[in-house]
Scaffold this active site. Structure first.
Site, PDB file in Angstrom:
ATOM      1  N   LYS A  16       0.866  -1.254   0.069  1.00  0.00           N
ATOM      2  CA  LYS A  16      -0.077   0.015   0.082  1.00  0.00           C
ATOM      3  C   LYS A  16       0.808   1.374  -0.132  1.00  0.00           C
ATOM      4  CE  LYS A  16      -3.889  -1.877   2.656  1.00  0.00           C
ATOM      5  NZ  LYS A  16      -5.078  -1.620   1.660  1.00  0.00           N
ATOM      6  N   ARG A  59     -10.187 -11.458   2.023  1.00  0.00           N
ATOM      7  CA  ARG A  59     -11.058 -12.740   1.226  1.00  0.00           C
ATOM      8  C   ARG A  59     -10.493 -13.882   1.609  1.00  0.00           C
ATOM      9  NH1 ARG A  59     -11.191  -9.169  -3.843  1.00  0.00           N
ATOM     10  NH2 ARG A  59     -11.002  -7.709  -2.551  1.00  0.00           N
TER      11      ARG A  59
HETATM   12  N1  BES Z   1      -8.356  -3.612   4.495  1.00  0.00           N
HETATM   13  C1  BES Z   1      -8.367  -3.402   3.209  1.00  0.00           C
HETATM   14  C2  BES Z   1      -9.507  -2.529   2.752  1.00  0.00           C
HETATM   15  C3  BES Z   1      -9.596  -1.327   3.528  1.00  0.00           C
HETATM   16  C4  BES Z   1      -9.272   0.071   3.173  1.00  0.00           C
HETATM   17  C5  BES Z   1     -10.243  -1.225   4.795  1.00  0.00           C
HETATM   18  C6  BES Z   1      -9.400   1.204   3.604  1.00  0.00           C
HETATM   19  C7  BES Z   1     -10.442  -0.123   5.730  1.00  0.00           C
HETATM   20  C8  BES Z   1      -9.961   1.188   4.926  1.00  0.00           C
HETATM   21  C9  BES Z   1      -8.327  -4.614   1.963  1.00  0.00           C
HETATM   22  O1  BES Z   1      -7.469  -5.656   2.506  1.00  0.00           O
HETATM   23  C10 BES Z   1      -7.751  -4.042   0.800  1.00  0.00           C
HETATM   24  O2  BES Z   1      -6.724  -3.761   0.837  1.00  0.00           O
HETATM   25  N2  BES Z   1      -8.582  -4.092  -0.112  1.00  0.00           N
HETATM   26  C11 BES Z   1      -8.143  -3.536  -1.480  1.00  0.00           C
HETATM   27  C12 BES Z   1      -8.880  -4.525  -2.714  1.00  0.00           C
HETATM   28  C13 BES Z   1      -8.281  -4.344  -3.623  1.00  0.00           C
HETATM   29  C14 BES Z   1      -6.591  -4.779  -4.020  1.00  0.00           C
HETATM   30  C15 BES Z   1      -8.958  -5.509  -4.914  1.00  0.00           C
HETATM   31  C16 BES Z   1      -8.954  -2.362  -1.639  1.00  0.00           C
HETATM   32  O3  BES Z   1      -9.867  -2.137  -1.186  1.00  0.00           O
HETATM   33  O4  BES Z   1      -8.112  -1.556  -2.305  1.00  0.00           O
HETATM   34 MN    MN Z   2      -5.479  -5.418   1.799  1.00  0.00          MN
END
Ligand code: BES
Ligand code: MN
Ligand code: ZN
Length: 498
Positions: free
Chosen positions: A275, A349
């Site tokens: 990230k 997931r």
């Molecule tokens: N934990 C994150 C989602 C999230 C983002 C929760 C901001 C709380 C605040 C999750 O694991 C994630 O990174 N999701 C990705 C999915 C994508 C790679 C398909 C996302 O939402 O960008």
């Molecule tokens: Mn994630």
């Protein structure tokens, strides 16, 4: 803060809170106080400028002549027709924040539930108490230099009604719910150097004291169970993964339980699909789904719910390292289905896939609800006003929508189905963990989970926008909200309790 329900009396110290209805209409309590104080309330209202009794308006009367209390606080109740239990919660929260803000240590409140209001006296008193406690929450264990004037002062609150309408059982219910929410907020607030899979699991053991059976499943056992999806997420971390199984059997042990499954990523860096740095500290609360599951188990056991419930949480840390999973890796889940991991940041997931499968195999639940901070896309879709609800079953979906409405933890139903399913077909495995594009990200994620659900009523709650609040609210300070605990407690109370 110590809470007490009592019959109405005039305290001789601290603050006394009484209600004023819309358009400066005195409640019976305000009228009585007016008599006892030679017209104080009437005079105050006449010179009070804008205060008119709108809900959550507050007017402080300091050093009232003729009364022993140090201050009288008039609180606006709004129109009687709108005074339901939730309104009382918000009033309780607002009043408590005020008392803490001005340095009051002991408070008493006279609850007047108008005859034509939706909430009767007992619900009004419980609502006020819940709101007061929820707003008083504070996570201050790492503040060592706070000055006394920066700390909340209220240590005792007496919620008073005409006669004692709230019994000990109702008090126990309020306390169980509040303690459940507090536990969730504590877990969600902890930084990831303190709360990691092993230490999180350890904290769950405390539930044994209130009758919850708690088991911790370690990596070796998960390996043996074939949980290749969950384990792949944790493999880049120095902290070993854990699965925690909590069981509360308050009803006939033959009855299948309702099952709650939580995503517990104690820190989500994204892994090799790293990230961006800005805001990454938020990913300490990527375990809020698991936190809510622990909190609701605490609440159910605390009030000795006559229901069977199990809570299963998958605990992992998602880190980049030499051992980390790579984009393109193929992992085998406990279900036997293989997953091509295109993006290591779509890790929640993977954790849920195995936790859901395990839960169904072992418990054959009557209903299955998972909670997860699963996608950023749900924040884009719904803002922080609703959690996303995805369900395979309309009855369960409607029950959740109703519980969410009743407890002000609102949900909005979102779609799943065939078109989303096609997006996660893989060229080399049974599925990929993300679509090839960003569109409909929350529904695609839900559809991925759907592939790990057999024929049980199932719902998935994407709580990414609800678990943490950057702003103060009437019944929550900023930070961890504890979202999900009240919702699921209510779901059980209304549908799965004998
Ligand atoms: N934990 C994150 C989602 C999230 C983002 C929760 C901001 C709380 C605040 C999750 O694991 C994630 O990174 N999701 C990705 C999915 C994508 C790679 C398909 C996302 O939402 O960008
Ligand atoms: Mn994630
Ligand atoms: Zn995540």
């Amino acid at each position: 803060m110590h809470l007490q329900f009592a019959a109405r009396s005039l305290p001789d110290t601290g603050a006394l809170v009484v209600g004023v209805l819309a358009d400066r209409t005195l409640t019976p309590g305000a009228e009585e106080l007016d008599r006892q104080s030679d017209g104080l309330v009437g005079r105050a209202l006449a010179g009070a400028g804008r205060f008119s009794g709108k809900r959550e308006e507050v007017l402080h009367l300091v050093a009232p002549v003729g009364l022993a209390v140090e201050r009288v606080v008039l609180v606006g109740l709004g129109s009687a027709g709108d005074l339901d239990a939730l309104a009382w919660q918000r009033i309780g929260g607002t009043v408590t924040a005020q008392l803490n803000g001005v340095g009051v240590t002991a408070g008493a409140v006279w609850i007047d539930a108008p005859a034509d209001a939706p909430a009767r006296a007992a619900d009004a008193a419980s609502g006020f108490a819940i709101g007061a406690q929820l707003r008083s929450y504070r996570f201050d264990r790492y503040r060592t230099k706070e000055k006394p004037e920066q700390r909340p002062t209220l240590t005792r609150l007496a919620v008073m009604t005409e006669g004692q309408v709230v019994d000990d059982e109702a008090l126990a219910r309020v306390e169980a719910l509040v303690e459940g929410v507090y536990l969730t907020r504590d877990l969600v607030s902890e930084p990831a150097n303190v709360l990691y899979p092993e230490s999180f699991a350890e904290r769950c053991l405390a539930l044994r004291e209130i009758g919850v059976a708690v088991e911790i499943v370690d990596e070796g056992e998960m390996q043996a169970l074939g949980m290749g999806a969950l384990l792949s997420v944790g493999q880049g971390s120095a902290r070993p993964s854990r699965l925690v199984v909590m069981q509360w059997y308050g009803s006939d042990s033959e009855r299948p339980p309702v099952a709650f499954v939580g995503k517990g990523v104690t820190f989500d860096t994204g892994g090799i699909s790293l990230k961006p740095g800005a805001g990454m500290e938020d990913m300490k609360w990527d375990m809020a789904g698991a936190g809510a599951v622990v909190g609701v188990m605490r609440a159910l056991a605390g009030r000795k719910a006559k229901a069977n419930a199990v809570g299963i949480i998958g605990l992992v840390e998602n880190m980049p390292s030499a051992n980390a999973m790579r984009p393109g890796d193929v992992v085998t889940s406990m279900s036997g289905q293989t997953i091509e991991v295109i993006n290591t940041d779509a890790e929640g997931r993977l954790v849920l896939a195995d936790a859901l499968w395990y839960t169904q195999q072992r418990f054959k639940p009557a209903a299955l609800v998972d909670l997860a901070t699963l996608t950023g896309a749900i924040m884009v879709a719904l803002g922080s006003h609703h959690a996303g609800l995805f369900a395979s079953d309309d009855v369960l979906a409607d029950r959740l929508l109703a519980a969410g409405k009743a407890m002000a933890e609102p949900l909005w139903r979102m779609p799943i189905g065939e078109p989303y399913d096609r997006e996660i077909d893989s060229d080399i495995a049974d599925m990929r963990n993300v679509a090839a594009h960003r569109y409909g990200g929350s529904a695609v994620a839900a559809q991925f989970l759907r592939r790990f659900v057999q024929d049980v009523p199932w719902a998935h709650l994407d709580i990414a926008a609800m678990a943490w609040s950057k702003k103060e609210q009437s019944i929550a300070p900023k930070g961890a909200t504890g979202y999900g605990v009240r919702l699921l407690d209510r779901l059980v109370a209304d549908n799965y309790e004998a």
